[in-house]
Design a protein around this motif. Structure first.
Motif, PDB file in Angstrom:
ATOM      1  N   ARG A  27       0.871  -1.180   0.000  1.00 22.02           N
ATOM      2  CA  ARG A  27       0.000   0.000   0.000  1.00 22.02           C
ATOM      3  C   ARG A  27       0.901   1.221   0.000  1.00 22.02           C
ATOM      4  O   ARG A  27       1.729   1.398   0.898  1.00 22.02           O
ATOM      5  N   ILE A  28       0.731   2.080  -0.997  1.00 22.49           N
ATOM      6  CA  ILE A  28       1.537   3.286  -1.134  1.00 22.49           C
ATOM      7  C   ILE A  28       0.641   4.492  -0.891  1.00 22.49           C
ATOM      8  O   ILE A  28      -0.445   4.598  -1.493  1.00 22.49           O
ATOM      9  N   ALA A  29       1.068   5.391  -0.014  1.00 25.39           N
ATOM     10  CA  ALA A  29       0.276   6.571   0.330  1.00 25.39           C
ATOM     11  C   ALA A  29       1.097   7.836   0.113  1.00 25.39           C
ATOM     12  O   ALA A  29       2.293   7.869   0.430  1.00 25.39           O
ATOM     13  N   HIS A  30       0.450   8.857  -0.434  1.00 28.63           N
ATOM     14  CA  HIS A  30       1.049  10.182  -0.615  1.00 28.63           C
ATOM     15  C   HIS A  30       0.189  11.195   0.128  1.00 28.63           C
ATOM     16  O   HIS A  30      -1.039  11.217  -0.052  1.00 28.63           O
ATOM     17  N   VAL A  31       0.832  12.036   0.919  1.00 28.76           N
ATOM     18  CA  VAL A  31       0.111  13.086   1.641  1.00 28.76           C
ATOM     19  C   VAL A  31       0.841  14.405   1.415  1.00 28.76           C
ATOM     20  O   VAL A  31       2.002  14.560   1.816  1.00 28.76           O
ATOM     21  N   ARG A  32       0.182  15.335   0.767  1.00 30.63           N
ATOM     22  CA  ARG A  32       0.710  16.681   0.545  1.00 30.63           C
ATOM     23  C   ARG A  32       0.056  17.598   1.570  1.00 30.63           C
ATOM     24  O   ARG A  32      -1.187  17.610   1.691  1.00 30.63           O
ATOM     25  N   PHE A  40      -3.719  10.674  -1.292  1.00 30.93           N
ATOM     26  CA  PHE A  40      -4.261   9.532  -2.024  1.00 30.93           C
ATOM     27  C   PHE A  40      -3.405   8.314  -1.732  1.00 30.93           C
ATOM     28  O   PHE A  40      -2.273   8.433  -1.244  1.00 30.93           O
ATOM     29  N   GLN A  41      -3.927   7.140  -2.025  1.00 32.30           N
ATOM     30  CA  GLN A  41      -3.177   5.906  -1.850  1.00 32.30           C
ATOM     31  C   GLN A  41      -3.595   4.902  -2.916  1.00 32.30           C
ATOM     32  O   GLN A  41      -4.657   5.023  -3.536  1.00 32.30           O
ATOM     33  N   HIS A  42      -2.742   3.946  -3.151  1.00 31.84           N
ATOM     34  CA  HIS A  42      -3.051   2.889  -4.103  1.00 31.84           C
ATOM     35  C   HIS A  42      -2.276   1.644  -3.700  1.00 31.84           C
ATOM     36  O   HIS A  42      -1.345   1.698  -2.887  1.00 31.84           O
ATOM     37  N   ARG A  43      -2.634   0.524  -4.297  1.00 32.84           N
ATOM     38  CA  ARG A  43      -1.982  -0.743  -3.998  1.00 32.84           C
ATOM     39  C   ARG A  43      -1.234  -1.242  -5.229  1.00 32.84           C
ATOM     40  O   ARG A  43      -1.630  -0.987  -6.367  1.00 32.84           O
ATOM     41  N   LEU A 186       8.769   1.863   4.365  1.00 32.81           N
ATOM     42  CA  LEU A 186       9.598   2.962   3.895  1.00 32.81           C
ATOM     43  C   LEU A 186       8.826   4.276   4.048  1.00 32.81           C
ATOM     44  O   LEU A 186       7.612   4.318   3.843  1.00 32.81           O
ATOM     45  N   THR A 187       9.552   5.340   4.397  1.00 38.26           N
ATOM     46  CA  THR A 187       8.942   6.660   4.532  1.00 38.26           C
ATOM     47  C   THR A 187       9.879   7.702   3.952  1.00 38.26           C
ATOM     48  O   THR A 187      11.086   7.674   4.200  1.00 38.26           O
ATOM     49  N   VAL A 188       9.309   8.643   3.188  1.00 38.54           N
ATOM     50  CA  VAL A 188      10.067   9.772   2.653  1.00 38.54           C
ATOM     51  C   VAL A 188       9.293  11.046   2.986  1.00 38.54           C
ATOM     52  O   VAL A 188       8.127  11.201   2.584  1.00 38.54           O
ATOM     53  N   HIS A 189       9.932  11.940   3.743  1.00 35.76           N
ATOM     54  CA  HIS A 189       9.366  13.253   4.046  1.00 35.76           C
ATOM     55  C   HIS A 189      10.115  14.309   3.239  1.00 35.76           C
ATOM     56  O   HIS A 189      11.352  14.263   3.149  1.00 35.76           O
ATOM     57  N   PHE A 198       5.396  17.253   2.311  1.00 38.25           N
ATOM     58  CA  PHE A 198       4.949  16.048   1.614  1.00 38.25           C
ATOM     59  C   PHE A 198       5.494  14.825   2.320  1.00 38.25           C
ATOM     60  O   PHE A 198       6.615  14.830   2.843  1.00 38.25           O
ATOM     61  N   THR A 199       4.702  13.751   2.335  1.00 38.64           N
ATOM     62  CA  THR A 199       5.135  12.476   2.890  1.00 38.64           C
ATOM     63  C   THR A 199       4.650  11.351   1.987  1.00 38.64           C
ATOM     64  O   THR A 199       3.485  11.348   1.563  1.00 38.64           O
ATOM     65  N   ALA A 200       5.543  10.419   1.696  1.00 45.19           N
ATOM     66  CA  ALA A 200       5.180   9.202   0.965  1.00 45.19           C
ATOM     67  C   ALA A 200       5.560   8.009   1.821  1.00 45.19           C
ATOM     68  O   ALA A 200       6.644   7.992   2.427  1.00 45.19           O
TER      69      ALA A 200
END
Length: 260
Positions: A27-32, A40-43, A186-189, A198-200
């Motif tokens: 599950r991948i999530a992006h938060v701006r 949004f998120q997607h699989r 995994l996390t990227v800020h 932004f965070t993924a």
């Protein structure tokens, strides 16, 4: 009497399954969060492979997973391992033949798009040496960040590559990229002036890469890499519709290269 000893063989981690690789249902999530909030998120599913022991799939399954140098930075005529070693050598890093694990989308049904590919690089003794995060944007450009994480996988670096058309090339990344095991986290800020913008995140569970496992993943996430690429563009159109201005794209990016 000859007392010479053969050089020690590099210490490696054996990945599960008949192909020596793993699949992660993710599950991948992006938060701006700035200047407006959008999430949004997607699989999808990702592969974890050993660059020296890439999976050898039976012919009927090869269209579902190909690992090719042309899909990543470096000489498309060379191998993935050779290209990565050349990049590291250019930054004064020699792994001494140590293992490199790569997390990525494989080319599937003729298409691939990897927003991020992560390489966990080890020395000959098996100890972690560095991590490389290879970022692709939707303008067919690529860039690598060389990281030296702490034992928990935390690392930071300045942002030097244009990714989203709604962010300029400024600020810095804080990444948490621990080598995956049974779980992938995994996390990227992205931090800019004024705070986090932004965070993924990428969360997944591991399964051995097997013929049945690959078929299940391909059915569960059909045309996975094409869907990821389309999803990013759709979200961009939504941001445009909300009035978020596009930032100018630099003509050249360090370590960038067009896809072929």
């Amino acid at each position: 009497m000859n007392t010479a000893t053969a050089p020690a063989r590099p210490v490696t981690t054996t990945l599960p399954g008949p192909w020596g690789a793993a699949l992660y249902d993710c599950r991948i999530a992006h938060v701006r969060t700035r200047p407006l909030r959008h999430a949004f998120q997607h699989r999808t599913y990702l592969w974890l492979v050993d660059l020296d022991r890439l999976p050898r799939l039976p012919a009927p399954l090869r269209p579902l997973a190909r690992f090719q140098a042309r899909d990543h930075l470096g000489d498309p005529a060379a191998g993935l391992r050779r290209n990565l070693d050349a990049y590291l050598a250019g930054h004064g890093v020699d792994l001494g033949g140590g293992q490199v694990l790569m997390l990525c989308h494989a080319r599937s049904l003729g298409h691939v798009f990897n927003p991020i590919t992560v390489y966990w690089c080890h020395g000959a003794d098996g100890a972690p040496v560095c991590t490389v995060a290879e970022v692709h944007n939707t303008y067919r450009e690529r860039h690598r960040y060389l990281l030296f994480p702490d034992p928990q996988g935390h690392a930071g670096t300045a942002k030097t590559f244009y990714v989203s058309p709604f962010f300029p090339v400024d600020g810095g990344y804080r990444m948490t990229l621990p080598e995956p095991g049974e779980r992938l986290r995994l996390t990227v800020h992205l931090d800019r002036e004024g705070g986090r913008a932004f965070t993924a995140t990428v969360h997944g569970a591991r399964a051995p890469a097997t013929p049945l496992g690959l078929l299940r993943a391909a059915v569960r996430h059909p045309l996975s890499t094409l869907v990821v690429s389309a999803h990013i563009r759709i979200q961009g159109l939504r941001l445009l519709a909300r009035g978020l201005p596009v930032q100018p794209r630099p003509r050249n990016s360090q370590d960038g290269a067009p896809t072929r």
